[in-house]
Design a protein around this motif. Structure first.
Motif, mmCIF file in Angstrom:
data_model
loop_
_atom_site.group_PDB
_atom_site.id
_atom_site.type_symbol
_atom_site.label_atom_id
_atom_site.label_comp_id
_atom_site.label_asym_id
_atom_site.label_seq_id
_atom_site.Cartn_x
_atom_site.Cartn_y
_atom_site.Cartn_z
ATOM 1 N N UNK A 1 0.355 -0.961 4.177
ATOM 2 C CA UNK A 1 1.272 -0.833 5.411
ATOM 3 C C UNK A 1 1.156 -1.903 6.112
ATOM 4 N N UNK A 2 0.129 -3.027 5.929
ATOM 5 C CA UNK A 2 -0.179 -4.429 6.526
ATOM 6 C C UNK A 2 1.345 -5.162 6.338
ATOM 7 N N UNK A 3 1.916 -4.856 5.293
ATOM 8 C CA UNK A 3 3.282 -5.740 4.990
ATOM 9 C C UNK A 3 4.176 -5.092 5.871
ATOM 10 N N UNK A 4 4.129 -3.960 6.533
ATOM 11 C CA UNK A 4 5.188 -3.214 7.202
ATOM 12 C C UNK A 4 5.893 -4.184 8.150
ATOM 13 N N UNK B 1 2.737 0.904 -9.993
ATOM 14 C CA UNK B 1 2.215 0.178 -8.833
ATOM 15 C C UNK B 1 3.499 -0.300 -8.062
ATOM 16 N N UNK B 2 4.443 -0.392 -8.480
ATOM 17 C CA UNK B 2 5.653 -0.672 -7.798
ATOM 18 C C UNK B 2 5.942 0.359 -6.820
ATOM 19 N N UNK B 3 5.848 1.507 -7.384
ATOM 20 C CA UNK B 3 6.163 2.909 -6.462
ATOM 21 C C UNK B 3 4.953 3.097 -5.405
ATOM 22 N N UNK B 4 3.914 2.871 -5.622
ATOM 23 C CA UNK B 4 2.701 3.097 -4.772
ATOM 24 C C UNK B 4 3.060 2.074 -3.626
ATOM 25 N N UNK C 1 4.268 0.747 1.769
ATOM 26 C CA UNK C 1 5.057 0.093 2.913
ATOM 27 C C UNK C 1 5.884 0.814 3.920
ATOM 28 N N UNK C 2 6.440 2.117 3.163
ATOM 29 C CA UNK C 2 7.374 2.917 3.999
ATOM 30 C C UNK C 2 6.420 3.878 4.685
ATOM 31 N N UNK D 1 -3.843 -0.444 -2.742
ATOM 32 C CA UNK D 1 -2.533 -0.607 -2.817
ATOM 33 C C UNK D 1 -1.689 -0.079 -1.969
ATOM 34 N N UNK D 2 -2.026 1.303 -1.919
ATOM 35 C CA UNK D 2 -1.380 2.175 -0.943
ATOM 36 C C UNK D 2 -1.556 2.243 0.475
ATOM 37 N N UNK D 3 -2.761 2.032 1.018
ATOM 38 C CA UNK D 3 -3.242 1.724 2.239
ATOM 39 C C UNK D 3 -2.823 0.404 2.737
ATOM 40 N N UNK D 4 -3.172 -0.596 1.941
ATOM 41 C CA UNK D 4 -3.179 -2.009 2.228
ATOM 42 C C UNK D 4 -1.620 -2.383 2.170
#
Length: 209
Positions: free
Chosen positions: A175-178, A30-33, A38-39, A170-173
């Motif tokens: 990006x909102x933390x970008x 999960x940490x990696x995803x 985010x990146x 997790x992966x798509x969501x």
């Protein structure tokens, strides 16, 4: 007929519920995803690898492979040692990024842009993690095989769907933390947290030997 439909829905829902309860916990995968999301680097590839890996392991567990693995502790020991070493190495890199972000920006960006590097890291974090085997093949497999008839495969389908939905969200969501991670300091905090998670998991694995 209605009764059969009820049991089918119940088995499927049980698979979704238990699958989510296991996979949502903070871990190396999960940490990696989250970091890749985010990146915004190869998110689809990472999600596909994690979800497909879970699907393979869950299916194997339901098919009875989990019971075999449980009877051969040497296999789990080997995976545990390899996984602990890899997690420690990955954790050290995360701490290095946190302490020296400018020194790693160029090298990390070149490596991270490579789909091959990202794919190999995702595979390692999945297949060198003994908890993945215990959760999917052993635990989910044993629960699924308590279901009667086709119920165990409906349970497996629910668990596979839970994995796919979670990793995609997790992966798509992420990006909102970008916007938050537009600041270098935020990345340093994230990398320090990722490093701590990796080292903590490695310590738990070693302590359990």
């Amino acid at each position: 007929m209605a009764l059969l439909a009820f049991f089918a829905v119940t088995s499927f829902a049980l698979g979704v519920g238990i699958g989510l309860s296991l996979i949502v916990a903070i871990g190396a995968q999960n940490a990696f995803v989250l970091r890749q999301g985010i990146a915004r680097r190869h998110v689809g590839l990472v999600v596909a690898i994690c979800a497909l890996s879970d699907a393979v392991l869950i299916t194997a567990g339901v098919a009875g492979v989990g019971a075999v693995v449980e009877r051969v502790p040497a296999v789990v020991t080997v995976v545990t040692v390899a996984g602990a070493v890899f997690l420690l190495a990955y954790g050290a890199l995360a701490f290095r990024r946190a302490l020296r972000p400018s020194a790693l920006v160029l090298g990390e960006d070149r490596a991270a842009v490579s789909a091959r590097t990202v794919a190999l890291t995702a595979l390692a974090l999945t297949w060198l993690n003994p908890h993945v085997y215990l959760d999917t093949m052993v635990f989910l497999g044993s629960v699924a095989n308590r279901e009667t008839g086709s119920g165990r495969w409906l349970f497996a389908g629910g668990a596979v769907l839970a994995s796919l939905v979670w990793f995609t969200a997790l992966g798509v969501g992420a990006r909102f933390l970008s916007p938050i991670f537009a600041r270098p300091g935020a990345w340093r905090v994230l990398d320090a947290a990722v490093g701590a998670v990796m080292v903590a998991i490695a310590a738990v694995l070693i302590a359990g030997l």
